[in-house]
Design a protein around this motif. Structure first.
Motif, PDB file in Angstrom:
ATOM      1  N   PRO A   2      -4.996  -4.388  -8.447  1.00 51.10           N
ATOM      2  CA  PRO A   2      -5.190  -2.699  -8.164  1.00 51.10           C
ATOM      3  C   PRO A   2      -6.683  -2.414  -8.075  1.00 51.10           C
ATOM      4  CG  PRO A   2      -4.152  -3.039 -10.300  1.00 51.10           C
ATOM      5  CD  PRO A   2      -4.307  -4.316  -9.769  1.00 51.10           C
ATOM      6  N   GLU A   3      -7.404  -2.897  -9.154  1.00 47.56           N
ATOM      7  CA  GLU A   3      -8.860  -2.473  -9.250  1.00 47.56           C
ATOM      8  C   GLU A   3      -9.694  -3.164  -8.316  1.00 47.56           C
ATOM      9  OE1 GLU A   3     -10.796  -3.092 -12.898  1.00 47.56           O
ATOM     10  OE2 GLU A   3      -8.977  -1.786 -14.097  1.00 47.56           O
ATOM     11  N   LEU A   4      -9.406  -4.426  -7.977  1.00 44.39           N
ATOM     12  CA  LEU A   4     -10.133  -5.000  -6.812  1.00 44.39           C
ATOM     13  C   LEU A   4      -9.720  -4.406  -5.359  1.00 44.39           C
ATOM     14  CD1 LEU A   4     -12.499  -7.078  -6.284  1.00 44.39           C
ATOM     15  CD2 LEU A   4     -10.774  -8.745  -6.405  1.00 44.39           C
ATOM     16  N   ALA A   5      -8.368  -4.336  -5.150  1.00 45.43           N
ATOM     17  CA  ALA A   5      -7.949  -3.970  -3.945  1.00 45.43           C
ATOM     18  C   ALA A   5      -8.452  -2.459  -3.771  1.00 45.43           C
ATOM     19  CB  ALA A   5      -6.568  -3.916  -3.948  1.00 45.43           C
ATOM     20  N   THR A   6      -8.520  -1.533  -4.673  1.00 45.92           N
ATOM     21  CA  THR A   6      -9.268  -0.313  -4.551  1.00 45.92           C
ATOM     22  C   THR A   6     -10.711  -0.201  -3.967  1.00 45.92           C
ATOM     23  OG1 THR A   6      -7.525   0.753  -5.778  1.00 45.92           O
ATOM     24  CG2 THR A   6      -9.378   2.049  -5.503  1.00 45.92           C
ATOM     25  N   SER A   7     -11.233  -1.173  -4.521  1.00 45.02           N
ATOM     26  CA  SER A   7     -12.767  -1.146  -4.110  1.00 45.02           C
ATOM     27  C   SER A   7     -13.016  -1.692  -2.870  1.00 45.02           C
ATOM     28  CB  SER A   7     -13.609  -2.214  -5.051  1.00 45.02           C
ATOM     29  OG  SER A   7     -14.900  -2.322  -4.820  1.00 45.02           O
ATOM     30  N   ILE A   8     -12.085  -2.697  -2.332  1.00 49.62           N
ATOM     31  CA  ILE A   8     -12.101  -3.108  -0.781  1.00 49.62           C
ATOM     32  C   ILE A   8     -11.734  -1.801  -0.146  1.00 49.62           C
ATOM     33  CG2 ILE A   8     -11.217  -4.677   0.601  1.00 49.62           C
ATOM     34  CD1 ILE A   8     -10.645  -6.418  -1.695  1.00 49.62           C
ATOM     35  N   ARG A   9     -10.645  -1.261  -0.615  1.00 42.33           N
ATOM     36  CA  ARG A   9      -9.991   0.016   0.237  1.00 42.33           C
ATOM     37  C   ARG A   9     -11.182   1.023   0.431  1.00 42.33           C
ATOM     38  NH1 ARG A   9      -4.901   3.136  -1.697  1.00 42.33           N
ATOM     39  NH2 ARG A   9      -6.319   3.709  -3.149  1.00 42.33           N
ATOM     40  N   ASP A  10     -11.974   1.284  -0.614  1.00 43.67           N
ATOM     41  CA  ASP A  10     -12.799   2.607  -0.779  1.00 43.67           C
ATOM     42  C   ASP A  10     -14.040   2.137   0.515  1.00 43.67           C
ATOM     43  OD1 ASP A  10     -11.608   3.479  -2.724  1.00 43.67           O
ATOM     44  OD2 ASP A  10     -13.072   2.976  -4.476  1.00 43.67           O
ATOM     45  N   ALA A  11     -14.588   0.846   0.433  1.00 43.08           N
ATOM     46  CA  ALA A  11     -15.518   0.437   1.705  1.00 43.08           C
ATOM     47  C   ALA A  11     -14.876   0.721   2.917  1.00 43.08           C
ATOM     48  CB  ALA A  11     -15.706  -0.802   1.377  1.00 43.08           C
ATOM     49  N   LYS A  12     -13.492   0.386   3.176  1.00 43.45           N
ATOM     50  CA  LYS A  12     -12.902   0.658   4.502  1.00 43.45           C
ATOM     51  C   LYS A  12     -12.715   2.190   4.732  1.00 43.45           C
ATOM     52  CE  LYS A  12     -10.600  -1.230   8.013  1.00 43.45           C
ATOM     53  NZ  LYS A  12     -11.439  -2.423   8.956  1.00 43.45           N
ATOM     54  N   LEU A  13     -12.589   2.951   3.851  1.00 44.72           N
ATOM     55  CA  LEU A  13     -12.382   4.311   3.910  1.00 44.72           C
ATOM     56  C   LEU A  13     -13.703   4.896   4.508  1.00 44.72           C
ATOM     57  CD1 LEU A  13     -10.040   5.402   0.869  1.00 44.72           C
ATOM     58  CD2 LEU A  13      -9.413   5.166   3.215  1.00 44.72           C
ATOM     59  N   VAL A  70     -16.104   3.482   6.041  1.00 44.55           N
ATOM     60  CA  VAL A  70     -16.095   3.320   7.487  1.00 44.55           C
ATOM     61  C   VAL A  70     -15.163   4.110   8.441  1.00 44.55           C
ATOM     62  CG1 VAL A  70     -15.843   1.289   9.319  1.00 44.55           C
ATOM     63  CG2 VAL A  70     -16.781   0.843   7.089  1.00 44.55           C
ATOM     64  N   ILE A  71     -13.904   4.504   7.886  1.00 46.69           N
ATOM     65  CA  ILE A  71     -13.141   5.091   8.672  1.00 46.69           C
ATOM     66  C   ILE A  71     -13.671   6.575   8.874  1.00 46.69           C
ATOM     67  CG2 ILE A  71     -10.773   6.320   8.747  1.00 46.69           C
ATOM     68  CD1 ILE A  71      -9.896   3.438   7.631  1.00 46.69           C
ATOM     69  N   ARG A  72     -13.991   7.109   7.753  1.00 48.08           N
ATOM     70  CA  ARG A  72     -14.347   8.414   7.651  1.00 48.08           C
ATOM     71  C   ARG A  72     -15.786   8.839   8.637  1.00 48.08           C
ATOM     72  NH1 ARG A  72     -12.296   8.669   1.660  1.00 48.08           N
ATOM     73  NH2 ARG A  72     -10.174   9.661   2.105  1.00 48.08           N
TER      74      ARG A  72
END
Length: 419
Positions: A361-372, A374-376
């Motif tokens: 979960p921690e690594l996945a959240t870090s990866i998602r934060d980078a994606k978010l 870019v989206i925003r």
């Protein structure tokens, strides 16, 4: 240990491997696959775990170096090596970037299968994956979960921790396809978790396929595709599920899939089973966006009265972009009906990765934060729809407050007037 792994990635280390005869080591990896990697490093910017951590061992190049070292018996499988293999998202973005055509997905799947012999996946994960074989039980359990959520017996954080949406459906609309599959123009593969949690997407996909004049069959007796089992190293279970899916889709009609992860898994049955029948089956599998894009003029003819065009950000699921290489048809399908925004990140992973967001979960959240981020930046107003053709991606992004929809649901709203 890290120094010894790094030395395997050096030119001298690669030469010694290249000169060796083909043999199978502790991980059952063929040298021909390992030596394809020349350690150029072009994969590094495309690896989500390397981008998140900056650690060489958590990159495709580092992981392949670890595989070589283990197979040459110069390094034992300790906690550090095991972590390197366990933390791979299996996004396969490295394969798209690799000029040498390294089959990293196959290397990682074989590695994880070998590791399960001495260290099986967590018991809770094995129980969850085992339950996916029993589709009716899964539907019932999902309805019970949905009731518990609405009665506030199950906190949202608990649902998210196990990868479930905060509002699991209690009831699901029927899928009115053909019963006699032998007369079908195509099958619509429904899978397991997606059928339980996102049946509405199947309904939209089926309606659009039927709007083109196609007679569509719903497979019976073939639920789970086995993708999560392959990622977890449970190859035997994945093979058993693959045989069930193949039996449920007889004939030669195309097998249309509206889950990018499932579609990639079905297209890989030839490799998974290694039989002529499996290879032939894999050739029949096509993503729903590809199937509909080939019939886009028929959908445009059915379009309801055009209104204000929505703005849609396209998030390419990794297994659609990097494995199926079928991201272009999504644009063909959406463009006649909405204004499309492209993300300038070359298909960066969102961090969902099947069960990855649950296990890491921690690594996945870090990866998602980078994606978010870019989206925003691409859609700063905050009310833009993000189109994603994979249930894991859409649910993982939705947990962060992103409004996600499947491309077929967006098109169905414009073509069929669905809300």
């Amino acid at each position: 240990m890290t120094d010894r792994v790094a030395s395997a990635a050096s030119p001298k280390g690669r030469a010694s491997v290249a000169m060796s005869t083909v043999r199978l080591g502790p991980l059952n990896l063929d040298d021909d696959l390992l030596v394809a990697c020349v350690s150029c490093g072009l994969c590094l910017p495309h690896c989500p775990t390397y981008r998140a951590t900056g650690e060489e061992l958590l990159s495709p190049r580092g992981r392949i170096a670890a595989m070589r070292a283990v197979d040459e018996r110069t390094v034992a499988i300790d906690d550090t090596v095991r972590s390197a293999f366990d933390t791979c998202v299996m996004c396969r973005g490295c394969e798209t970037a690799c000029p040498s055509g390294v089959k990293f997905g196959q290397l990682m799947e074989t590695t994880r299968a070998a590791m399960t012999l001495t260290a099986p996946p967590p018991r809770l994960l094995r129980l969850g994956l085992g339950a996916l074989r029993f589709h009716r039980t899964l539907l019932f359990a999902s309805s019970v979960l949905g009731v518990g959520q609405r009665l506030r017996l199950i906190p949202r954080s608990v649902s998210w921790r196990f990868g479930a949406p905060s509002q699991v459906p209690i009831r699901r609309p029927p899928l009115l396809g053909l019963v006699n599959a032998h007369t079908a123009d195509a099958y619509l593969f429904t899978g397991c978790v997606m059928d339980a949690w996102q049946r509405d997407v199947h309904v939209d996909a089926l309606a659009l396929m039927q709007a083109t004049g196609a007679c569509v069959a719903i497979p019976e007796g073939g639920g789970c595709c086995g993708a999560l089992h392959v990622h977890s190293g449970l190859t035997d279970q994945a093979q058993a599920l693959a045989h069930q899916v193949m039996s449920a889709c007889p004939g030669e009609a195309p097998i249309v899939v509206d889950s990018a992860g499932c579609g990639a898994a079905l297209q890989d049955y030839g490799h998974l089973l290694g039989t002529p029948a499996a290879h032939q089956f894999s050739k029949r599998v096509v993503d729903v966006s590809s199937w509909l894009a080939d019939r886009i003029e028929l959908l445009i003819q059915h379009q309801s009265t055009p209104g204000t065009r929505e703005t849609v950000v396209i998030q390419d699921p990794c297994h659609l972009r990097h494995v199926q290489r079928a991201q272009a048809p999504v644009r063909v399908l959406l463009s006649p009906f909405v204004d499309v925004i492209e993300l300038p990140d070359d298909g960066r992973c969102c961090g969902a990765g099947g069960a990855f967001s649950v296990l890491q979960p921690e690594l996945a959240t870090s990866i998602r934060d980078a994606k978010l981020e870019v989206i925003r930046k691409a859609a700063p107003t905050g009310n833009t729809i993000v189109a994603s053709g994979n249930p894991g991606c859409s649910m993982w992004l939705a947990q962060a407050g992103i409004h996600t929809e499947h491309p077929v649901s967006i098109v169905a709203r414009h073509v069929l007037g669905r809300s």
